[in-house]
Design a protein around this motif. Structure first.
Motif, PDB file in Angstrom:
ATOM      1  N   HIS A 110       0.928  -1.299  -0.044  1.00  0.00           N
ATOM      2  CA  HIS A 110      -0.244  -0.019  -0.007  1.00  0.00           C
ATOM      3  C   HIS A 110       1.045   1.266  -0.011  1.00  0.00           C
ATOM      4  O   HIS A 110       0.641   2.184   0.712  1.00  0.00           O
ATOM      5  N   ALA A 111       1.871   1.153  -1.088  1.00  0.00           N
ATOM      6  CA  ALA A 111       2.788   2.498  -0.985  1.00  0.00           C
ATOM      7  C   ALA A 111       2.647   3.078  -2.248  1.00  0.00           C
ATOM      8  O   ALA A 111       3.545   4.036  -2.884  1.00  0.00           O
ATOM      9  N   THR A 112       1.767   2.940  -3.172  1.00  0.00           N
ATOM     10  CA  THR A 112       1.455   3.403  -4.431  1.00  0.00           C
ATOM     11  C   THR A 112       1.198   4.726  -4.424  1.00  0.00           C
ATOM     12  O   THR A 112       1.336   5.324  -5.408  1.00  0.00           O
ATOM     13  N   GLY A 113       0.670   5.407  -3.454  1.00  0.00           N
ATOM     14  CA  GLY A 113      -0.223   6.687  -3.701  1.00  0.00           C
ATOM     15  C   GLY A 113      -1.698   6.842  -4.178  1.00  0.00           C
ATOM     16  O   GLY A 113      -2.063   8.043  -4.282  1.00  0.00           O
ATOM     17  N   LEU A 114      -2.119   5.544  -4.612  1.00  0.00           N
ATOM     18  CA  LEU A 114      -3.397   5.368  -5.234  1.00  0.00           C
ATOM     19  C   LEU A 114      -4.578   5.493  -4.352  1.00  0.00           C
ATOM     20  O   LEU A 114      -4.324   4.911  -3.336  1.00  0.00           O
ATOM     21  N   PRO A 115      -5.754   5.592  -4.694  1.00  0.00           N
ATOM     22  CA  PRO A 115      -6.929   6.026  -3.672  1.00  0.00           C
ATOM     23  C   PRO A 115      -7.531   4.346  -3.720  1.00  0.00           C
ATOM     24  O   PRO A 115      -6.971   3.430  -4.225  1.00  0.00           O
ATOM     25  N   ASN A 116      -8.571   4.347  -2.814  1.00  0.00           N
ATOM     26  CA  ASN A 116      -9.167   3.052  -2.683  1.00  0.00           C
ATOM     27  C   ASN A 116     -10.508   3.136  -3.354  1.00  0.00           C
ATOM     28  O   ASN A 116     -11.646   3.435  -2.961  1.00  0.00           O
ATOM     29  N   TRP A 117     -10.628   3.019  -4.513  1.00  0.00           N
ATOM     30  CA  TRP A 117     -11.754   2.723  -5.565  1.00  0.00           C
ATOM     31  C   TRP A 117     -12.152   4.019  -5.975  1.00  0.00           C
ATOM     32  O   TRP A 117     -13.315   4.603  -5.133  1.00  0.00           O
ATOM     33  N   GLU A 118     -11.683   4.492  -6.909  1.00  0.00           N
ATOM     34  CA  GLU A 118     -11.985   6.031  -7.617  1.00  0.00           C
ATOM     35  C   GLU A 118     -11.984   5.765  -8.849  1.00  0.00           C
ATOM     36  O   GLU A 118     -11.423   4.661  -9.432  1.00  0.00           O
ATOM     37  N   ALA A 119     -12.728   6.547  -9.732  1.00  0.00           N
ATOM     38  CA  ALA A 119     -12.946   6.829 -11.280  1.00  0.00           C
ATOM     39  C   ALA A 119     -11.587   7.004 -11.805  1.00  0.00           C
ATOM     40  O   ALA A 119     -10.851   7.684 -11.384  1.00  0.00           O
ATOM     41  N   GLN A 120     -11.480   6.246 -12.951  1.00  0.00           N
ATOM     42  CA  GLN A 120     -10.266   6.567 -13.740  1.00  0.00           C
ATOM     43  C   GLN A 120     -10.487   7.853 -14.756  1.00  0.00           C
ATOM     44  O   GLN A 120     -11.659   8.116 -14.746  1.00  0.00           O
ATOM     45  N   PRO A 121      -9.355   8.623 -14.625  1.00  0.00           N
ATOM     46  CA  PRO A 121      -7.969   8.502 -14.691  1.00  0.00           C
ATOM     47  C   PRO A 121      -7.698   8.785 -13.027  1.00  0.00           C
ATOM     48  O   PRO A 121      -8.146   9.433 -12.338  1.00  0.00           O
ATOM     49  N   LEU A 122      -6.958   7.638 -12.315  1.00  0.00           N
ATOM     50  CA  LEU A 122      -6.715   7.773 -11.085  1.00  0.00           C
ATOM     51  C   LEU A 122      -5.821   8.920 -10.716  1.00  0.00           C
ATOM     52  O   LEU A 122      -5.016   9.272 -11.164  1.00  0.00           O
ATOM     53  N   PRO A 123      -6.200   9.537  -9.416  1.00  0.00           N
ATOM     54  CA  PRO A 123      -5.518  10.514  -8.796  1.00  0.00           C
ATOM     55  C   PRO A 123      -4.438   9.926  -8.038  1.00  0.00           C
ATOM     56  O   PRO A 123      -4.429   8.740  -7.477  1.00  0.00           O
ATOM     57  N   PHE A 124      -3.375  10.601  -7.550  1.00  0.00           N
ATOM     58  CA  PHE A 124      -2.215  10.140  -6.372  1.00  0.00           C
ATOM     59  C   PHE A 124      -2.315  11.050  -5.072  1.00  0.00           C
ATOM     60  O   PHE A 124      -2.622  12.369  -5.377  1.00  0.00           O
ATOM     61  N   PHE A 125      -2.344  10.432  -4.188  1.00  0.00           N
ATOM     62  CA  PHE A 125      -2.297  11.045  -2.646  1.00  0.00           C
ATOM     63  C   PHE A 125      -0.816  11.387  -2.372  1.00  0.00           C
ATOM     64  O   PHE A 125      -0.708  12.555  -1.673  1.00  0.00           O
ATOM     65  N   PHE A 126       0.196  10.862  -3.037  1.00  0.00           N
ATOM     66  CA  PHE A 126       1.737  11.114  -2.689  1.00  0.00           C
ATOM     67  C   PHE A 126       2.387  10.319  -3.753  1.00  0.00           C
ATOM     68  O   PHE A 126       2.204   9.393  -4.584  1.00  0.00           O
ATOM     69  N   ASP A 127       3.905  10.639  -3.796  1.00  0.00           N
ATOM     70  CA  ASP A 127       4.596  10.222  -4.983  1.00  0.00           C
ATOM     71  C   ASP A 127       4.679   8.732  -4.444  1.00  0.00           C
ATOM     72  O   ASP A 127       5.170   8.177  -2.991  1.00  0.00           O
ATOM     73  N   PRO A 128       4.871   7.605  -5.123  1.00  0.00           N
ATOM     74  CA  PRO A 128       4.771   6.273  -4.864  1.00  0.00           C
ATOM     75  C   PRO A 128       6.215   5.915  -4.037  1.00  0.00           C
ATOM     76  O   PRO A 128       7.320   6.249  -4.154  1.00  0.00           O
ATOM     77  N   GLY A 129       5.884   5.042  -3.015  1.00  0.00           N
ATOM     78  CA  GLY A 129       6.957   4.499  -2.270  1.00  0.00           C
ATOM     79  C   GLY A 129       7.259   5.486  -0.970  1.00  0.00           C
ATOM     80  O   GLY A 129       8.301   5.298  -0.332  1.00  0.00           O
TER      81      GLY A 129
END
Length: 331
Positions: A110-129
């Motif tokens: 769970h370090a991707t920065g992706l949300p938990n089920w949102e419509a595409q194109p997906l946003p990012f919460f933070f830089d991966p890792g």
């Protein structure tokens, strides 16, 4: 993990009545053997008795099984744990260029920065890792990569890798045969919240889905854990060690490995919870002594119930409070 000598069925009956949970299944593992299991209550609004063969939506407990699949492919050289997924053939689900940085390791912890089920194109919460955010999307993206690499769908892969060899009579997609064995899911007020009659493909997380769509019960899931205990789930020692090592800091009291949560106070334990509408489940196992507990409930009241059962079986160790606090803020 010291599991007390309770009569499991009596304890489950007592707590299910106390917390108004219509039905549940539970299992205890000691020294790598399923020593106790039970089914209590009812599986539907017609009062059909719960049985140990009744199936539930395992919900996010699916993620741990899928993580073992991913690590098997790492062992075989089919999947690179640390190469960007889009470079390995994953679809591009975001307009943000950071989608090309996400690795399988980051998805599993769970370090991707992706949300938990949102419509595409997906946003990012933070830089991966760089941080932790619980994301079913990361698992679903990795599922698509694995399906592309193997040239087959997740149900067929899971039958070949797990269900047939381990004699687990189940699926990761709804079928009429699964439906005949399923419990309904109950709401907090006792009404039926979910009655499955078809494949769930209506929302942003359709099945088959690596993040949630395993159908199981306490004994089936305990059988999976027993294989992890006795043969590392078919993994090399190196891959298994990676799974059970904290890879990401999930907040106070909890770290995250590859497919499991890890209590910081008890890093020998691997745990996960399942939370779908009408179904609340929990599993925990000790890698040092091959003990474990699995509990599947058919109610939105199930979380309080399974924590009450665990509290009695384990005499409320401090790490349970850390996990409770984590789940409260997780989703």
């Amino acid at each position: 993990m010291k599991i007390k000598n309770f009569d499991l069925k009596i304890l489950a009956e007592e707590k299910s009545r106390e917390y108004e949970v219509p039905g549940l299944t539970a299992a205890v593992i000691r020294d790598g053997r399923i020593t106790e299991s039970c089914a209590v209550g009812v599986r539907d609004d017609a009062g059909t008795p719960m049985t140990e063969d009744t199936l539930f939506e395992a919900a996010s407990l699916t993620k741990s099984l899928f993580a073992v699949l991913a690590m098997r492919l790492v062992d075989r050289g089919i999947l690179d744990l640390d190469a960007p997924m889009t470079e390995q053939g994953a679809p591009v689900w975001s307009d943000d260029p950071r989608i090309h940085e996400i690795t399988p390791r980051q998805a599993l912890c769970h370090a991707t920065g992706l949300p938990n089920w949102e419509a595409q194109p997906l946003p990012f919460f933070f830089d991966p890792g760089t941080s932790y955010s619980y994301s079913g999307e990361g698992y679903y993206l990795l599922q698509h990569l694995i399906e592309e690499k193997l040239g087959k769908g997740l149900p067929e892969i899971c039958r070949e890798e797990f269900f047939r060899p381990w004699q687990m009579d189940t699926e990761v997609i709804w079928t009429p045969a699964i439906g005949e064995r399923m419990s309904v899911g109950f709401a907090v007020d006792g009404s039926v919240r979910k009655r499955r009659t078809s494949v769930d493909n209506k929302d942003l997380s359709p099945e088959p889905n690596a993040a949630w769509s395993l159908y199981a019960n306490a004994v089936l899931y305990a059988r999976f854990l027993r294989h992890m205990m006795k043969e590392r789930g078919g993994l090399s020692a190196q891959a298994f060690d990676e799974m059970k090592k904290i890879q990401n800091d999930a907040g106070e009291g909890v770290g995250w490995g590859l497919g499991w949560g890890i209590p910081k106070r008890a890093p020998e334990l691997l745990w996960h919870w399942g939370d779908n509408r009408g179904f609340k489940n929990f599993s925990v196992w000790d890698t040092s002594d091959n003990s474990g507990v699995t509990i599947f409930t058919n109610s939105d009241r199930g979380m309080a119930c399974y924590f009450a059962i665990l509290g009695e079986l384990l005499k409320e160790p401090a790490w349970i409070g850390d996990i409770k606090a984590f789940i409260d803020r997780a989703e």
